[in-house]
Design a protein around this motif. Structure first.
Motif, PDB file in Angstrom:
ATOM      1  N   LEU A 102      27.435 -55.625 -90.993  1.00  0.00           N
ATOM      2  CA  LEU A 102      26.263 -55.171 -90.251  1.00  0.00           C
ATOM      3  C   LEU A 102      25.667 -56.303 -89.442  1.00  0.00           C
ATOM      4  O   LEU A 102      25.259 -57.322 -89.990  1.00  0.00           O
ATOM      5  N   ARG A 103      25.598 -56.102 -88.118  1.00  0.00           N
ATOM      6  CA  ARG A 103      25.120 -57.137 -87.201  1.00  0.00           C
ATOM      7  C   ARG A 103      23.646 -56.993 -86.851  1.00  0.00           C
ATOM      8  O   ARG A 103      22.907 -57.958 -86.778  1.00  0.00           O
ATOM      9  N   GLY A 104      23.196 -55.753 -86.607  1.00  0.00           N
ATOM     10  CA  GLY A 104      21.821 -55.602 -86.143  1.00  0.00           C
ATOM     11  C   GLY A 104      21.319 -54.182 -86.312  1.00  0.00           C
ATOM     12  O   GLY A 104      22.093 -53.247 -86.544  1.00  0.00           O
ATOM     13  N   VAL A 105      20.013 -54.016 -86.180  1.00  0.00           N
ATOM     14  CA  VAL A 105      19.375 -52.715 -86.248  1.00  0.00           C
ATOM     15  C   VAL A 105      18.407 -52.606 -85.081  1.00  0.00           C
ATOM     16  O   VAL A 105      17.660 -53.538 -84.794  1.00  0.00           O
ATOM     17  N   THR A 106      18.446 -51.461 -84.370  1.00  0.00           N
ATOM     18  CA  THR A 106      17.585 -51.299 -83.204  1.00  0.00           C
ATOM     19  C   THR A 106      16.896 -49.946 -83.230  1.00  0.00           C
ATOM     20  O   THR A 106      17.354 -49.011 -83.880  1.00  0.00           O
ATOM     21  N   SER A 107      15.812 -49.868 -82.500  1.00  0.00           N
ATOM     22  CA  SER A 107      15.056 -48.617 -82.385  1.00  0.00           C
ATOM     23  C   SER A 107      15.780 -47.670 -81.438  1.00  0.00           C
ATOM     24  O   SER A 107      16.583 -48.075 -80.606  1.00  0.00           O
ATOM     25  N   LEU A 108      15.455 -46.383 -81.546  1.00  0.00           N
ATOM     26  CA  LEU A 108      16.033 -45.381 -80.645  1.00  0.00           C
ATOM     27  C   LEU A 108      15.077 -44.995 -79.533  1.00  0.00           C
ATOM     28  O   LEU A 108      15.325 -44.055 -78.797  1.00  0.00           O
ATOM     29  N   SER A 109      13.970 -45.729 -79.398  1.00  0.00           N
ATOM     30  CA  SER A 109      12.909 -45.319 -78.477  1.00  0.00           C
ATOM     31  C   SER A 109      13.100 -45.829 -77.057  1.00  0.00           C
ATOM     32  O   SER A 109      12.254 -45.613 -76.210  1.00  0.00           O
ATOM     33  N   TYR A 110      14.208 -46.512 -76.778  1.00  0.00           N
ATOM     34  CA  TYR A 110      14.403 -47.017 -75.425  1.00  0.00           C
ATOM     35  C   TYR A 110      15.865 -46.886 -75.015  1.00  0.00           C
ATOM     36  O   TYR A 110      16.753 -46.729 -75.836  1.00  0.00           O
ATOM     37  N   LYS A 111      16.100 -46.927 -73.713  1.00  0.00           N
ATOM     38  CA  LYS A 111      17.459 -46.856 -73.204  1.00  0.00           C
ATOM     39  C   LYS A 111      18.162 -48.184 -73.447  1.00  0.00           C
ATOM     40  O   LYS A 111      17.552 -49.246 -73.330  1.00  0.00           O
ATOM     41  N   ASN A 112      19.438 -48.099 -73.721  1.00  0.00           N
ATOM     42  CA  ASN A 112      20.207 -49.317 -73.982  1.00  0.00           C
ATOM     43  C   ASN A 112      21.055 -49.690 -72.768  1.00  0.00           C
ATOM     44  O   ASN A 112      22.083 -49.048 -72.510  1.00  0.00           O
ATOM     45  N   TYR A 113      20.590 -50.680 -72.013  1.00  0.00           N
ATOM     46  CA  TYR A 113      21.451 -51.238 -70.975  1.00  0.00           C
ATOM     47  C   TYR A 113      22.339 -52.264 -71.674  1.00  0.00           C
ATOM     48  O   TYR A 113      22.088 -53.468 -71.634  1.00  0.00           O
ATOM     49  N   ASP A 114      23.363 -51.741 -72.349  1.00  0.00           N
ATOM     50  CA  ASP A 114      24.231 -52.608 -73.137  1.00  0.00           C
ATOM     51  C   ASP A 114      25.139 -53.417 -72.232  1.00  0.00           C
ATOM     52  O   ASP A 114      25.197 -53.223 -71.017  1.00  0.00           O
ATOM     53  N   ASN A 115      25.898 -54.319 -72.858  1.00  0.00           N
ATOM     54  CA  ASN A 115      26.639 -55.314 -72.081  1.00  0.00           C
ATOM     55  C   ASN A 115      27.645 -54.702 -71.110  1.00  0.00           C
ATOM     56  O   ASN A 115      27.896 -55.264 -70.042  1.00  0.00           O
ATOM     57  N   HIS A 116      28.240 -53.569 -71.473  1.00  0.00           N
ATOM     58  CA  HIS A 116      29.220 -52.967 -70.557  1.00  0.00           C
ATOM     59  C   HIS A 116      28.537 -52.513 -69.261  1.00  0.00           C
ATOM     60  O   HIS A 116      29.102 -52.661 -68.174  1.00  0.00           O
ATOM     61  N   LEU A 117      27.303 -51.997 -69.366  1.00  0.00           N
ATOM     62  CA  LEU A 117      26.565 -51.595 -68.166  1.00  0.00           C
ATOM     63  C   LEU A 117      26.053 -52.807 -67.394  1.00  0.00           C
ATOM     64  O   LEU A 117      26.017 -52.799 -66.160  1.00  0.00           O
ATOM     65  N   VAL A 118      25.679 -53.848 -68.121  1.00  0.00           N
ATOM     66  CA  VAL A 118      25.217 -55.077 -67.461  1.00  0.00           C
ATOM     67  C   VAL A 118      26.350 -55.697 -66.643  1.00  0.00           C
ATOM     68  O   VAL A 118      26.142 -56.137 -65.503  1.00  0.00           O
ATOM     69  N   LEU A 119      27.554 -55.724 -67.184  1.00  0.00           N
ATOM     70  CA  LEU A 119      28.697 -56.246 -66.424  1.00  0.00           C
ATOM     71  C   LEU A 119      28.983 -55.374 -65.199  1.00  0.00           C
ATOM     72  O   LEU A 119      29.260 -55.888 -64.110  1.00  0.00           O
ATOM     73  N   TYR A 120      28.938 -54.086 -65.377  1.00  0.00           N
ATOM     74  CA  TYR A 120      29.165 -53.143 -64.265  1.00  0.00           C
ATOM     75  C   TYR A 120      28.177 -53.403 -63.135  1.00  0.00           C
ATOM     76  O   TYR A 120      28.559 -53.598 -61.969  1.00  0.00           O
ATOM     77  N   LEU A 121      26.886 -53.443 -63.470  1.00  0.00           N
ATOM     78  CA  LEU A 121      25.845 -53.623 -62.459  1.00  0.00           C
ATOM     79  C   LEU A 121      25.876 -55.030 -61.854  1.00  0.00           C
ATOM     80  O   LEU A 121      25.675 -55.201 -60.646  1.00  0.00           O
ATOM     81  N   SER A 122      26.131 -56.029 -62.681  1.00  0.00           N
ATOM     82  CA  SER A 122      26.126 -57.414 -62.204  1.00  0.00           C
ATOM     83  C   SER A 122      27.257 -57.662 -61.213  1.00  0.00           C
ATOM     84  O   SER A 122      27.048 -58.258 -60.143  1.00  0.00           O
ATOM     85  N   LEU A 123      28.451 -57.221 -61.563  1.00  0.00           N
ATOM     86  CA  LEU A 123      29.597 -57.453 -60.678  1.00  0.00           C
ATOM     87  C   LEU A 123      29.447 -56.682 -59.376  1.00  0.00           C
ATOM     88  O   LEU A 123      29.822 -57.183 -58.306  1.00  0.00           O
ATOM     89  N   LEU A 124      28.860 -55.490 -59.430  1.00  0.00           N
ATOM     90  CA  LEU A 124      28.626 -54.743 -58.188  1.00  0.00           C
ATOM     91  C   LEU A 124      27.569 -55.433 -57.326  1.00  0.00           C
ATOM     92  O   LEU A 124      27.717 -55.513 -56.101  1.00  0.00           O
TER      93      LEU A 124
END
Length: 391
Positions: free
Chosen positions: A165-187
């Motif tokens: 187990l690495r981490g625990v997060t809330s469900l109250s916000y959108k997750n701009y996770d790393n795959h989306l960050v790479l997508y947006l950054s490279l574009l």
């Protein structure tokens, strides 16, 4: 422990194609919305190379790390508290919906879980010191029964063929996770390069981990300043999937005088691009357009970097200011890093100041290998440079 920590050293210069970014868009609501708002076709032909050298291997490294993690949304009623594992008293939990998987906490999971779900971090610390873990364990068993509907998202990592187990997060916000960050950054970088002709390359001092991105993208063509050296401007992209860290673009620069090299980063009031995990996708589109403000930031930085041609060595006052900034940073550096800084300050080459400015700051850079500490050092270097050039 750094279970899935990949430093971006010796990255090849090969570029990915735009079509390779398709794999970063997944089958969930946020990803689909991102894909529709930022369609690859609007950035060129799908067979076009992304204007970021090293992007092919960057995506390969990311995929390797990403394949070793899993997210699960779960309620306490579908979990069992299994106790604390000695000698470090990491919590162990059983998840009934995935074949009664038993997983232990790593990193800061135990304290994050206890604090986020039950506000028990302080009592956990007391219990480990006073040997009252049995009391805390009994309390947790009761709490699991009393609050069965408490729901969180859990991050798992596969380590040595074991899920932890690495981490625990809330469900109250959108997750701009790393795959989306790479997508947006490279574009965004590709779009900037298409419009300005400035090609980026993946720098070798960044890193990818299971949950964090810290990547420097450096312009291939430098500005040459006589008496200073070549100045390479950079964009620092960072994001954290745990604890709601922001997705940001920050401006940076690297000075190469032909013998030594130094990276520094101004601490601006606002990053070039800042995306919180609650931001709507339409607003993200407007934020990414801010990358074109990079040119103005370059001009501002060149004003004081140029003044370094008149400064070869740091004065005793500047040295004192530099090391004081390190020693007084309460949360940015570990005690071990501060100890190394103190030892370096007492070194003969520092005391007698026999080094050039770039050599001096490069020596300071040796006190840590941690990417977050190095980034903070870069902010201090820029602060020192501004102070001594008085621009």
């Amino acid at each position: 422990m750094n279970y899935f920590y990949q430093k971006l050293t010796n990255v090849s210069s090969e570029s990915a194609n735009l079509k390779d970014l398709k794999n970063l868009i997944r089958n969930n609501e946020l990803d689909i919305e991102i894909g529709e708002t930022f369609p690859l076709e609007s950035y060129g032909s799908l067979t076009d190379e992304i204007k970021v050298k090293g992007s092919k291997e960057l995506l390969e490294i990311f995929t390797e790390v990403d394949n070793e993690k899993m997210d699960l949304v779960e309620s306490l009623k579908d979990m069992t508290f299994n106790g604390f594992i000695e000698p470090n008293y990491n919590i162990s939990l059983k998840f009934h919906t995935i074949d009664n998987l038993e997983a232990r906490g790593v990193y800061k999971f135990t304290t994050d879980f206890l604090n986020d779900v039950f506000s028990l971090e302080g009592f956990y610390g007391f219990s480990t010191k006073k040997q009252t873990i049995d009391i805390l364990s009994t309390a947790l068993e009761t709490l699991f029964e009393r609050f069965p509907d408490l729901k969180r998202q859990y991050r798992f990592l596969r380590y040595n063929d074991e899920w932890v187990l690495r981490g625990v997060t809330s469900l109250s916000y959108k997750n701009y996770d790393n795959h989306l960050v790479l997508y947006l950054s490279l574009l965004a970088l590709h779009n900037y390069s298409e419009n300005t002709g400035n090609i980026f390359t993946v720098a070798t001092d960044g890193s990818l981990s299971d949950s964090d991105i810290s990547i420097f993208f450096e312009e291939e063509t430098p500005f040459h300043i006589e008496g200073v050296g070549d100045v390479y401007f950079r964009v620092f992209v960072s994001n954290g999937e745990i604890r709601q860290k922001r997705f940001t673009f920050e401006v940076s620069y690297r000075i190469d005088d032909g013998t030594s090299s130094l990276a520094a980063m101004p601490e601006l009031e606002d990053p070039l691009i800042k995306v919180t995990h609650s931001l709507k996708v339409d607003s993200v589109k407007n934020k990414l357009d801010n990358i074109f403000d990079l040119d103005q930031h370059k001009q501002n930085m060149l004003k004081y970097i140029t003044e370094l041609k008149n400064i070869k060595k740091l004065s005793p006052d500047a040295i004192h200011y530099l090391f004081n900034k390190i020693s007084r940073s309460q949360l940015k550096f570990t005690e071990d890093t501060k100890r190394k800084a103190k030892m370096l300050r007492e070194n003969d080459s520092i005391v007698n100041n026999t080094l050039t400015l770039i050599e001096f700051l490069n020596r300071v850079n040796e006190i840590t290998t941690d990417i977050n500490e190095k980034v903070h050092l870069q902010r201090i270097y820029d602060d020192v440079i501004r102070k001594i050039t008085k621009v």
